[in-house]
Design a protein around this motif. Structure first.
Motif, PDB file in Angstrom:
ATOM      1  N   LYS A  50      11.125 177.407  14.357  1.00  0.00           N
ATOM      2  CA  LYS A  50      11.012 176.455  15.119  1.00  0.00           C
ATOM      3  C   LYS A  50       9.935 176.968  16.165  1.00  0.00           C
ATOM      4  O   LYS A  50       9.143 176.137  16.760  1.00  0.00           O
ATOM      5  N   GLY A  51       9.750 178.383  16.272  1.00  0.00           N
ATOM      6  CA  GLY A  51       8.804 178.824  17.432  1.00  0.00           C
ATOM      7  C   GLY A  51       9.882 179.232  18.654  1.00  0.00           C
ATOM      8  O   GLY A  51      10.961 178.957  18.538  1.00  0.00           O
ATOM      9  N   ASP A  52       9.294 179.925  19.610  1.00  0.00           N
ATOM     10  CA  ASP A  52       9.956 180.601  20.669  1.00  0.00           C
ATOM     11  C   ASP A  52       9.721 179.675  21.997  1.00  0.00           C
ATOM     12  O   ASP A  52       9.992 180.409  23.081  1.00  0.00           O
ATOM     13  N   HIS A 143      22.958 172.962  23.526  1.00  0.00           N
ATOM     14  CA  HIS A 143      21.717 173.829  23.657  1.00  0.00           C
ATOM     15  C   HIS A 143      22.143 174.937  24.103  1.00  0.00           C
ATOM     16  O   HIS A 143      23.027 175.431  25.071  1.00  0.00           O
ATOM     17  N   MET A 144      21.640 176.175  23.540  1.00  0.00           N
ATOM     18  CA  MET A 144      21.856 177.781  23.899  1.00  0.00           C
ATOM     19  C   MET A 144      20.535 178.498  23.684  1.00  0.00           C
ATOM     20  O   MET A 144      19.882 178.663  22.903  1.00  0.00           O
ATOM     21  N   PRO A 145      20.583 179.078  25.096  1.00  0.00           N
ATOM     22  CA  PRO A 145      19.301 179.892  25.246  1.00  0.00           C
ATOM     23  C   PRO A 145      19.737 181.245  24.507  1.00  0.00           C
ATOM     24  O   PRO A 145      20.621 181.617  24.295  1.00  0.00           O
ATOM     25  N   VAL A 156      18.142 177.495  21.233  1.00  0.00           N
ATOM     26  CA  VAL A 156      18.429 176.779  20.022  1.00  0.00           C
ATOM     27  C   VAL A 156      19.629 175.537  20.219  1.00  0.00           C
ATOM     28  O   VAL A 156      20.135 175.695  21.188  1.00  0.00           O
ATOM     29  N   THR A 157      19.397 174.628  19.376  1.00  0.00           N
ATOM     30  CA  THR A 157      20.188 173.526  19.671  1.00  0.00           C
ATOM     31  C   THR A 157      21.087 173.335  18.512  1.00  0.00           C
ATOM     32  O   THR A 157      20.794 173.692  17.367  1.00  0.00           O
ATOM     33  N   ILE A 158      22.184 172.335  18.632  1.00  0.00           N
ATOM     34  CA  ILE A 158      23.068 172.328  17.503  1.00  0.00           C
ATOM     35  C   ILE A 158      22.597 171.591  16.484  1.00  0.00           C
ATOM     36  O   ILE A 158      22.580 171.686  15.420  1.00  0.00           O
TER      37      ILE A 158
END
Length: 182
Positions: A50-52, A143-145, A156-158
């Motif tokens: 996905k990339g950062d 959403h989780m940093p 990252v997302t679910i």
């Protein structure tokens, strides 16, 4: 097979199991240990694909600015950070909708810091996706940093986690089909 007076007639090539047969090491294709083994997918797998890129907003900005940024970037949450990049919170579409319900017609001028979620669940790059998915599901957030050495390195997302797992399952299914077909 033929049935004769309640008994099965076995082919002549059949040999009944012997005690020595049980001494062979038994194997299984999957177990709890293998499913959660060290080779399990991690958050790093998603960040690699996905990339950062992390979209953030200042806590002093308005919800109006946040809504514009969410719409422009086509995302569901913004990380709230100070000018030094320190994670202060997260602002999701849900946070904004709740505020809209509380203050209809007067929501957009509010500051991000008044609406954001301050207690943010974070993960690291080497955390297993299974663990991240469980935490998101149990906590009912999407959403989780991703943090390394107190530095924000991604989100990252679910949806990311579920999509990655679906791709894994499709690949495993393909491998099994190829194994069966030969």
């Amino acid at each position: 097979m033929t049935i004769k007076s309640g008994c099965f007639l076995m082919p002549t090539t059949y040999q009944a199991p012997r005690k020595s047969d049980n001494q062979q090491k038994k194997t299984v294709s999957q177990s709890a240990q293998s499913n959660f083994a060290a080779g399990t997918a991690t958050v790093q797998n998603i960040i690699t694909n996905k990339g950062d890129a992390v979209f953030s907003i200042n806590p002093q900005d308005t919800l109006g600015k946040a809504v514009e940024l969410l719409s422009e970037k086509r995302i569901g949450a913004l990380v709230v950070s100070d000018s030094g990049g320190t994670l202060l919170g997260i602002l999701s579409e849900r946070d904004i909708v709740r505020k809209l319900a509380e203050t209809p017609g007067r929501t957009l001028p509010h500051k991000v810091e008044q609406v954001m979620t301050c207690e943010v669940e974070v993960c690291t790059r080497n955390e297993a996706l299974v663990s991240v998915l469980r935490r998101m599901t149990d906590g009912r957030f999407r959403h989780m940093p991703v943090v390394e050495n107190n530095k924000l390195v991604g989100v990252v997302t679910i949806g990311d986690v579920v999509n990655y797992r679906l791709n894994e399952l499709e690949y495993e299914t393909l491998q099994l089909k190829q194994l069966v077909v030969g």
